[in-house]
Design a protein around this motif. Structure first.
Motif, mmCIF file in Angstrom:
data_model
loop_
_atom_site.group_PDB
_atom_site.id
_atom_site.type_symbol
_atom_site.label_atom_id
_atom_site.label_comp_id
_atom_site.label_asym_id
_atom_site.label_seq_id
_atom_site.Cartn_x
_atom_site.Cartn_y
_atom_site.Cartn_z
ATOM 1 N N ARG A 189 6.023 -24.797 20.699
ATOM 2 C CA ARG A 189 7.197 -25.165 19.903
ATOM 3 C C ARG A 189 6.926 -24.817 18.438
ATOM 4 O O ARG A 189 5.900 -25.198 17.888
ATOM 5 N N THR B 174 12.294 -26.851 13.037
ATOM 6 C CA THR B 174 13.194 -27.981 13.292
ATOM 7 C C THR B 174 13.948 -28.394 12.029
ATOM 8 O O THR B 174 15.012 -29.012 12.114
ATOM 9 N N ARG C 235 17.500 -27.295 12.333
ATOM 10 C CA ARG C 235 18.020 -27.658 13.655
ATOM 11 C C ARG C 235 19.449 -27.138 13.912
ATOM 12 O O ARG C 235 20.381 -27.385 13.144
ATOM 13 N N ALA D 107 10.128 -32.678 13.937
ATOM 14 C CA ALA D 107 9.847 -32.231 15.306
ATOM 15 C C ALA D 107 8.880 -33.184 16.001
ATOM 16 O O ALA D 107 9.009 -33.459 17.198
ATOM 17 N N GLU E 181 10.787 -36.322 16.896
ATOM 18 C CA GLU E 181 11.717 -36.005 17.972
ATOM 19 C C GLU E 181 10.990 -35.920 19.322
ATOM 20 O O GLU E 181 11.506 -36.359 20.348
ATOM 21 N N THR F 66 12.043 -23.574 20.115
ATOM 22 C CA THR F 66 12.484 -23.899 18.757
ATOM 23 C C THR F 66 13.810 -24.644 18.761
ATOM 24 O O THR F 66 14.729 -24.279 19.489
ATOM 25 N N SER F 67 13.888 -25.646 17.933
ATOM 26 C CA SER F 67 15.129 -26.411 17.799
ATOM 27 C C SER F 67 16.115 -25.743 16.849
ATOM 28 O O SER F 67 17.189 -26.270 16.608
ATOM 29 N N TRP G 232 17.777 -24.517 20.248
ATOM 30 C CA TRP G 232 17.950 -25.334 21.457
ATOM 31 C C TRP G 232 17.454 -26.749 21.283
ATOM 32 O O TRP G 232 17.056 -27.146 20.207
ATOM 33 N N SER G 233 17.426 -27.416 22.429
ATOM 34 C CA SER G 233 17.002 -28.810 22.441
ATOM 35 C C SER G 233 15.478 -28.901 22.357
ATOM 36 O O SER G 233 14.770 -27.901 22.503
ATOM 37 N N GLY G 234 14.991 -30.098 22.130
ATOM 38 C CA GLY G 234 13.551 -30.290 21.997
ATOM 39 C C GLY G 234 13.024 -31.314 22.991
ATOM 40 O O GLY G 234 12.104 -32.060 22.670
#
Ligand SMILES: [Zn+2]
Length: 485
Positions: free
Chosen positions: A74, A79, A82, A117, A120, A304-305, A308-310
């Motif tokens: 990641r 982030t 975002r 990140a 999260e 990567t946020s 997309w989602s994390g």
């Protein structure tokens, strides 16, 4: 009261009466079982464990207790932006970060992104993250990355990278060596890898960087099989020069030939599949359907946020979907029907936990709930949610039903970092201010036009085909036709 004061250091924690996915070698699933944690370790798993006198009991009834999830790739620094690149292709991402705006990021911006990140991740039950940190254009940036990771109580691996310089250059810098000596102290909350890509240049300019990794005794993680960027030549060069090892993590590996997969399998490395990324950006088709024929170990990642989602619930879900889509698609092309799904919910839960631990060489103490292992534990339980019951198929529940809001409790290294759906001891407001300052700085540095263009790339044209059935226009004729019926 939910300030976490009941979880005083030294008090054992007993998660009582949950469905426990041990993810041990036999993949035992224990209904109505307990997990006892003391210090930084799991000390017992099983039904009706005796309650130590001073234990804090967490009611896991109706919930699922599983090992903390592990994300093996990641770009945490991203982030801070975002969702900005939701409509990007891989080329647009490269232009934005590598060529145009990545240089703008200051150490404090790396700190902001990494902090957010990290928080999260904990919130979503991801207890270990490989920070594929390729925005470290100076050692000050790297200091900021580590400071952020150290400020949030998760487990991390700093995969040090710098897209602004060739890997052979930044790995040779004395200040890089000095940083490694000072900041990478060998404790098990912060691991270290080198992160760089292999271009396929026949002169193999990445060789000195691989030699530095070998000398430091650390793994290399590399974006492999990325359409238009890294190819079979990259793998072949790594193999011919002897730099493919069991510790190597190949990220994506989505557009490689069978020959490259053979080389990966023969040298014992693993593939980090980032399905949500591969489906959208264009590295290649998410490869799980292909690589099972090669027996290559798999872990999951979110990439990567900025796009997309994390959370790894999404990784598990999209990976199952992509794998099964491909199986059906290939079968239908041959006029056949798939009768049995090859990839099971159990497999993706394994990849999100044990698979990550194995990829990182941490299978001995992470990735499963067994006595003696580190206490990275997640309780999925949400009594207020209509999606929390019935709980019939625990692996299927994790992969297809659960989401980050259902993460009730998270322990990392025996410490409770989230309880009753709330993070403990995390100053989110402070991190919000940091991220806001970063966004404000980037936006003003780029200028409004570039900022807006970056977020709204041109739309590809769609040509609507001529349709042989539109000899009448339904919009004008429909009412007339109806009346005549
Ligand atoms: Zn990546």
């Amino acid at each position: 009261m939910n300030d976490g004061t009941e979880f005083a250091p030294g008090r054992p924690i007993l998660l009582r009466g949950g469905t426990v996915l041990t993810m041990n070698d036999r993949h035992e699933v224990l209904a109505g079982a307990d997990v006892l944690v003391s210090g930084d370790r799991v000390v017992a798993v099983g039904p009706d464990l005796p309650e130590p006198d001073d234990a804090v009991v967490i009611d896991a009834g109706g919930g699922i207790v599983m090992p903390g999830m592990i994300d093996t790739h990641r770009h945490m620094w991203q982030t801070a932006m975002r969702g900005y690149g939701a409509d990007w292709t891989l080329s647009q991402y490269f232009v934005w970060y590598y060529l145009e705006h990545g240089k703008l990021f200051r150490p404090e911006d790396i700190h902001a992104g990494n902090s957010l990140a990290a928080i999260e991740s904990l919130d979503a039950g991801v207890t270990t993250v490989v920070d594929w940190s390729h925005g470290l254009q100076t050692v000050d940036h790297a200091e900021a990355a580590v400071d952020a990771l150290r400020s949030v109580p998760g487990r991390y691996v700093l995969a040090y990278g710098n897209i602004q310089q060739p890997p052979g250059v930044w790995t040779a810098a004395p200040e890089f060596r000095d940083f490694v000596r000072r900041r990478i102290t060998g404790d098990d909350m912060l691991g270290f890898q080198l992160a760089f890509d292999v271009t396929g240049d026949p002169l193999f300019p990445e060789r000195p960087a691989f030699e530095v990794a070998r000398e430091l005794g650390v793994a290399v993680t590399t974006h492999a099989g990325v359409w238009g960027a890294t190819s079979d030549d990259s793998i072949r060069l790594m193999h011919e020069y002897g730099f493919m090892t069991p510790q190597t993590i190949y990220v994506h590996a989505a557009s490689l030939s069978a020959d490259s997969y053979h080389r990966i399998a023969a040298t014992g490395g693993s593939i980090s599949v980032a399905t949500e990324s591969e489906q959208s950006a264009g590295q290649g088709y998410p490869p799980t359907w292909a690589i099972r024929a090669h027996g290559i170990p798999v872990s999951l990642s979110m990439d990567t946020s900025v796009w997309w989602s994390g959370d790894l619930f999404t990784a598990m879900r999209t990976t199952l979907g992509a794998d099964r889509s491909r199986e059906h698609f290939e079968a239908h092309a041959k006029g056949e029907t798939v009768m049995h799904a090859a990839l099971r919910a159990e497999h993706v839960v394994d990849w999100a936990t044990r698979g990550g631990a194995k990829a990182l060489g941490r299978d001995g103490d992470l990735g499963s709930l067994e006595p003696g292992k580190k206490a990275d534990v997640v309780l999925i339980k949400n009594d207020a949610s209509p999606v929390s019951f019935p709980l019939l198929n625990p692996y299927g529940h994790v992969a297809f039903q659960a989401q980050r809001g259902d993460v009730h409790t998270v322990l990392v290294n025996g410490r409770v970092v989230k309880h009753e759906h709330r993070l403990l001891g995390i100053d989110l407001a402070a991190v919000r201010r940091e991220v806001e300052a970063t966004v404000e700085y980037l936006r003003s540095s780029m200028g409004e036009e570039a900022w807006s263009q970056g977020m709204h790339p041109d739309v590809a044209e769609t040509k609507v085909l001529d349709n042989p059935y539109t000899y009448t226009d339904f919009r004008s004729s429909a009412t007339h036709t109806r009346r005549e019926d």
